[in-house]
Design an enzyme around this catalytic site. Structure first.
Site, short mmCIF file in Angstrom:
data_model
loop_
_atom_site.label_atom_id
_atom_site.label_comp_id
_atom_site.label_asym_id
_atom_site.label_seq_id
_atom_site.Cartn_x
_atom_site.Cartn_y
_atom_site.Cartn_z
N ASP A 41 -23.27 111.77 99.75
CA ASP A 41 -24.42 111.11 99.14
C ASP A 41 -23.81 110.42 97.94
O ASP A 41 -23.51 111.06 96.93
CB ASP A 41 -25.47 112.14 98.70
N HIS A 42 -23.59 109.11 98.03
CA HIS A 42 -22.75 108.49 97.01
C HIS A 42 -23.37 108.52 95.62
O HIS A 42 -22.68 108.39 94.63
CB HIS A 42 -22.31 107.07 97.42
N HIS B 94 -30.88 110.42 98.18
CA HIS B 94 -30.57 110.17 96.77
C HIS B 94 -31.65 110.64 95.80
O HIS B 94 -31.36 111.27 94.78
CB HIS B 94 -30.31 108.67 96.53
#
Ligand code: NAP
Length: 500
Positions: free
Chosen positions: A179-180, A242
């Site tokens: 999950d950047h 996110h």
């Protein structure tokens, strides 16, 4: 301080694709330049295109050409890249990949460590994981880790099925789900701000906080990703992963130690405490939106339904805002509002923590308005913190004036702030799973989001498109907060003035 320089062979499945070019090659290059990789590493690119090693290396060089570096450095970096063309569904080709990685182990003095990075469509994840195991690529003297991109499933049942496929081949502690957002500096800083400041942690509860607002807005539309976006929408694309991850970090209890297991266990408790909604209640807590045409930065832009590969009657939401309630002792009664959308006025990811007003204010400002204290965490594009306080600016005055205390994390040399992918790839090489999502978090997030999807997919939004491109979303989103006596605070540039 000397860096730990982990040694491994990184296999990128989907090495000819967009993610590899825009994010992975530049991130590996930055690790190399930051001295976090020794010369003992190699990257093997896999995809169907009949490229050679040289063609891959040319593409790698192009993707890092914007960095100020000597040609010799870039040349040396690119020489670590190898290419193997094959279709990932073709079992026979995995043996060749095995031989190549083993010979690279010898050449680069790598003790059998492998990162298998799946930069490909999720439909291939299960097949690749099984083939890697069945063909013996995971049986080496070192460690093997699997890195997986989003989307991880489309809903809870499909995510569960995908997880089961992968778990046949890899144990949970070998799986690194990206999950950047969790690689972003200021998202990682949420824990530090909370747990390293005597000022905040005692106040971080329903006694002192009135509400929290998390906005992640983009100015871009769906562009040429219409086909993907039609089946995803803002809910699956942003909220399930996110936004809920940021909620968990903001609301979790202090972990007893900073280990991945302890942090995750606290995050999971937040997700378990999210008030679950029935399908009938969804519209009381969530607002959906879809952008129409409008004007952005002086340019006329088309609406979502006019875009490529988009149904002209599309029911897909490009905007979601919602009110989350966390039913536990710390947060009972405190709404956490989230908002995310495309084609909005500002590109910004910002968290605003609004503190409760004092029981009695002796120092109203001139306009008789109360200015609550706010802690604003700027995640992107600016990185920093702003604390909104009140003070006297004019000697002898009996009124107060709002003032801001600003800290800007990236105002200096931006090149020194690692990119999200750079951190995450390095963490994976070090075996640190703290900033990756565990299956328990994925499962709980999907279960929460699935109810909203069910409500919205079973009823067509009659008012779509309901917000203009270049606005901050539909008016119903403002009404969601107004019903509770709140309003959205400005985000992005409007709430950030580091030079003040
Ligand atoms: P992409 O540009 O479409 O690239 C897909 C890659 O897969 C290409 O290298 C393609 O190369 C390869 N490929 C497709 N079928 C194959 C097969 N049967 N055998 C071997 N290789 C095959 O996609 P992307 O944008 O890079 O995205 C990759 C993944 O990352 C997706 O899961 C996406 O959701 C996720 N993601 C992407 C971004 C982004 O910024 N791009 C951001 C977040 C998440 P050939 O055609 O040469 O085979």
């Amino acid at each position: 301080m000397t860096n730990v320089q982990p040694k491994s062979i990184i296999v990128i499945f989907g090495a000819t694709g967009d993610l590899a070019k825009r994010k992975l090659f530049p991130s590996i290059f930055r690790l190399y330049k930051a001295n976090k990789l020794s010369e003992d590493f190699a990257v093997v690119g896999v995809a169907r295109r009949p490229w050679t090693n040289d063609e891959l290396r040319e593409n790698v060089k192009k993707s890092v050409s914007s960095f100020k570096n000597s040609d010799a450095d870039i040349e040396k970096f690119a020489s670590h890249f190898y290419y193997q063309p094959f279709d990932v569904t073709d079992v026979a080709s995995y043996q060749e990949l095995k031989s190549l990685t083993e010979s690279l182990d010898e050449q680069y003095n790598v003790p059998g460590n492998r990162i298998f990075y799946l930069a490909m469509a999720p439909e291939f994840f299960g097949t690749i994981a099984s083939n890697l195991k069945n063909e013996g690529l995971t049986q080496t003297d070192g460690w093997s880790r699997l890195v997986i991109e989003k989307p991880f499933g489309h809903d809870y049942p499909s995510a569960k099925e995908l997880n089961e496929q992968i778990r046949h081949a890899f144990k949970e502690d070998q799986i690194y789900r990206i999950d950047h957002y969790l690689g972003k500096e200021m998202v990682q800083n949420i824990e530090v701000i909370r747990f390293a400041n005597a000022l905040f942690e005692p106040m971080w509860n329903n006694q002192y906080i009135s509400n929290i607002q998390i906005t992640s807005s983009e100015t871009l539309g769906v562009e040429d990703r219409g086909r993907y976006y039609e089946s995803s929408g803002a809910l699956r694309d942003m909220v399930q992963n996110h936004m809920l991850q940021m909620v968990a970090l903001l609301a979790m209890e202090p972990p007893i130690k900073l280990t991945p297991e302890e942090i995750r266990s606290e995050k999971v408790k937040v997700l378990r405490a999210l008030r679950s909604l029935s399908v009938d209640e969804v519209d009381d807590y969530f607002v959906r939106g879809q952008y129409g045409k409008g004007v952005l930065e002086g340019e006329e832009v088309i609406g979502y339904r006019e875009g490529n590969s988009v149904d002209p009657e599309s029911n897909t939401a490009t905007f979601v805002s919602g009110k989350l309630m966390i039913d536990n002792f710390r947060w009972a009664g405190v709404p956490i509002y989230i908002r995310t959308g495309k084609r909005m006025k500002e590109k910004a990811t910002t968290i605003v923590v609004q503190f409760k007003d004092l029981p009695m204010n002796l120092y109203f400002n001139k306009d008789k308005e109360i200015h609550p204290n706010l802690l604003v965490i700027h995640i992107q594009p600016e990185e920093g913190i702003t604390l909104h306080l009140n003070a006297r600016k004019t000697p002898g005055a009996t009124s107060s004036t709002p003032i801001n205390l600003n800290y800007c994390n990236n105002c200096g040399d931006k090149m020194n702030t690692p990119e999200a992918y750079e951190r995450l790839i390095y963490d994976c090489m070090l075996g640190d799973a703290t900033n990756f999502t565990h299956w328990d978090e994925v499962a709980l997030s999907w279960k929460f989001v699935d109810t909203i999807s069910e409500a919205w997919e079973s009823t067509k939004a009659q008012n779509f498109p309901n917000y203009e491109s270049g606005s901050m979303g539909p008016k119903e989103s403002d009404a969601l907060l107004a019903e509770d006596g709140f309003h959205w605070w400005p985000v992005g540039e409007d709430n950030f003035s580091p030079k003040e």
